[in-house]
Design a protein around this motif. Structure first.
Motif, short mmCIF file in Angstrom:
data_model
loop_
_atom_site.label_atom_id
_atom_site.label_comp_id
_atom_site.label_asym_id
_atom_site.label_seq_id
_atom_site.Cartn_x
_atom_site.Cartn_y
_atom_site.Cartn_z
N VAL A 173 -63.97 35.00 32.65
CA VAL A 173 -63.88 34.09 33.80
C VAL A 173 -64.68 32.81 33.53
O VAL A 173 -64.24 31.71 33.86
N THR A 174 -65.85 32.95 32.92
CA THR A 174 -66.66 31.78 32.57
C THR A 174 -65.87 30.82 31.69
O THR A 174 -65.88 29.60 31.89
N ILE A 175 -65.17 31.37 30.72
CA ILE A 175 -64.42 30.54 29.77
C ILE A 175 -63.21 29.90 30.44
O ILE A 175 -62.90 28.73 30.21
N ARG A 176 -62.54 30.65 31.30
CA ARG A 176 -61.38 30.07 32.01
C ARG A 176 -61.81 28.91 32.91
O ARG A 176 -61.11 27.90 33.03
N LYS A 177 -62.96 29.06 33.56
CA LYS A 177 -63.48 27.97 34.39
C LYS A 177 -63.81 26.76 33.53
O LYS A 177 -63.61 25.60 33.94
N ALA A 178 -64.32 27.00 32.33
CA ALA A 178 -64.62 25.90 31.41
C ALA A 178 -63.35 25.17 31.02
O ALA A 178 -63.34 23.94 30.89
N HIS A 179 -62.25 25.91 30.86
CA HIS A 179 -60.97 25.28 30.51
C HIS A 179 -60.54 24.27 31.58
O HIS A 179 -59.94 23.24 31.26
N LEU A 180 -60.83 24.58 32.83
CA LEU A 180 -60.43 23.68 33.92
C LEU A 180 -61.11 22.32 33.80
O LEU A 180 -60.58 21.31 34.25
N LYS A 181 -62.28 22.30 33.18
CA LYS A 181 -63.02 21.05 33.03
C LYS A 181 -62.51 20.21 31.85
O LYS A 181 -62.98 19.10 31.64
N LEU A 182 -61.57 20.77 31.10
CA LEU A 182 -61.03 20.07 29.93
C LEU A 182 -59.72 19.37 30.23
O LEU A 182 -59.08 18.84 29.32
N ALA A 183 -59.31 19.37 31.48
CA ALA A 183 -57.97 18.89 31.83
C ALA A 183 -57.72 17.45 31.40
O ALA A 183 -56.59 17.08 31.07
N ASP A 184 -58.76 16.60 31.39
CA ASP A 184 -58.56 15.19 31.07
C ASP A 184 -58.54 14.91 29.57
O ASP A 184 -58.29 13.77 29.16
N LEU A 185 -58.80 15.90 28.76
CA LEU A 185 -58.83 15.70 27.31
C LEU A 185 -57.45 15.92 26.70
O LEU A 185 -56.58 16.56 27.29
N ALA A 186 -57.27 15.39 25.52
CA ALA A 186 -56.01 15.59 24.79
C ALA A 186 -55.84 17.07 24.44
O ALA A 186 -56.83 17.79 24.26
N PRO A 187 -54.59 17.55 24.35
CA PRO A 187 -54.37 18.96 24.03
C PRO A 187 -55.09 19.42 22.76
O PRO A 187 -55.64 20.51 22.72
N SER A 188 -55.10 18.57 21.74
CA SER A 188 -55.76 18.96 20.49
C SER A 188 -57.26 19.13 20.69
O SER A 188 -57.88 20.04 20.11
#
Length: 408
Positions: A160-175
């Protein structure tokens, strides 16, 4: 050699009297009255130990102390304490692992990860990384630390910690999202290796999708428009023309030095440690007439800059080139795909393996294992073939396309 197990009363004088049976390298003496309390003897010494487990848990071996130093009475008292913990359903080994893991934060495990990465000491590393790879890894690790929290105990990281971290990456490029997830996964894998975690929580999290594989290549009309526009782009335009004629990776072209240009053999040499050389092997790459004409003779960097030793690859310069040429939606890296695609469309007979080598793609499988020749002659043919096609597109007469027309 075998391990010999004996049950007898363990007393204060037992360590002095016991010796290894002939042919054995380990002797285990189990106490008759306190189940789990043992004396373990090997060729280097002997130690008090306790074996136990909680119901449904793992069998634990816990060293109590050196039998040559620790009295039997003290060891027995500690063994009784351990037996009491196990009977209460408390695993002292797991408790200690949790305590240690709580002391190790994300920042600490990241520091250890980067130290090992820089030295090439991680389990899946085959080589010591190049400076640019180390710089990139440190950048992604800093982002990972920011997402997870520098002071967060590594033991508290969950899927869950890691999935929440993913949400903060939304503005970055996919790579970038995929790279940061990769660093998190590798950091936590190290924590498992060090015994700080039972399993890697990142294994239960789907990695973000990376960049979609590009398919863009420039048409002959677009190549001609870009080539002609380069006349108005100064040093930047000269570099782009070279990348059109000699489709190496941009960083290799930008950092090309005249000391690595062989004018006599009409080729460039790329060192194993050159930035952009993914194969980590040296290359000798032939130049066609058009690329050779762009390079010319000189000293220092082939593509020197106005304000530095190398030409700048600014986004502003690329935007200006797009605007003036009318060709948009492409990257400099697409010129590599363009050369391969247009040559394949225009030339009837093409050695695809040689062309791939000219693009610095390492051979795989059986060919990669047993074919060690540099194949410079075959790559020269590939370079000449692209030179012929490009010459026809831009209206540039070279020795190569004159020969081709004469035989046409």
């Amino acid at each position: 050699m075998p391990t010999v197990s004996i049950t007898q009363a363990l007393r204060a004088d037992t360590p002095r009297k016991v010796s290894l049976p002939e042919g054995a390298d380990t002797l285990i003496l189990s106490d008759t009255s306190l189940r789990g309390f043992r004396l373990r003897v090997n060729r280097t010494g002997c130690a008090w130990a306790f074996y136990g487990r909680v119901k449904g848990g793992k069998q634990r071996y816990i060293t109590i102390g050196d039998a040559g130093v620790m009295p039997a009475k003290a060891a027995r008292i500690r063994a009784e304490e351990l037996r009491s913990l196990f009977r209460q359903g408390i695993d002292p080994v797991a408790e200690e692992e949790t305590r240690k893991a709580q002391e190790v934060t994300v920042a600490k495990i990241a520091d250890e990860y980067l130290r090992l990465f820089e030295a090439g000491g991680l389990s899946k590393q085959r080589k010591i990384p190049r400076p640019d790879s180390i710089k990139s890894e440190k950048k992604d690790a800093r982002r990972a630390i920011g997402l997870l929290g520098a002071d967060t105990p590594i033991s508290s990281i969950t899927p869950v910690t890691i999935r929440k971290a993913h949400l903060k990456l939304a503005d970055l490029a996919p790579s970038s999202r995929k790279k940061i997830h990769g660093v998190i996964h590798r950091m936590l894998r190290l924590a498992v290796t060090l015994g700080l975690l039972e399993s890697n929580p990142a294994d239960a999290v789907e990695a973000p999708l990376g960049s979609i594989q590009r398919e863009r290549f420039l048409s002959p009309e677009e190549i001609k428009a870009v080539w002609e526009t380069c006349d108005q782009m100064g040093r930047y335009g000269r570099l782009v023309r070279f990348l059109i004629a000699m489709p190496v990776r941009t960083s290799i072209a930008r950092e090309l030095h005249y000391s690595n240009v062989d004018l006599g053999k009409q080729l460039i040499r790329v060192g194993a440690d050159a930035r952009g050389n993914k194969s980590r092997r040296p290359w000798a790459l032939p130049l066609n007439d058009i690329a050779f004409g762009v390079v010319g003779e000189g000293e220092g960097y082939v593509f020197d800059g106005d304000r530095g030793p190398m030409v700048s690859l600014s986004s502003a310069a690329k935007a200006k080139l797009d605007h003036l040429s009318g060709v948009t939606g492409w990257q400099l890296h697409d010129l590599r795909r363009t050369a391969s695609t247009l040559t394949g469309e225009e030339v009837e007979t093409i050695d695809e393996d040689a062309f791939d080598l000219w693009l610095m793609h390492v051979r795989s499988g059986i060919k990669g294992t047993y074919q060690s020749s540099a194949r410079v002659a075959a790559m020269r043919t590939a370079a000449r073939q692209w030179g012929q096609v490009l010459g026809d597109i831009i209206g540039h007469e070279t020795a190569d396309n004159v020969v081709r027309l004469a035989h046409g």
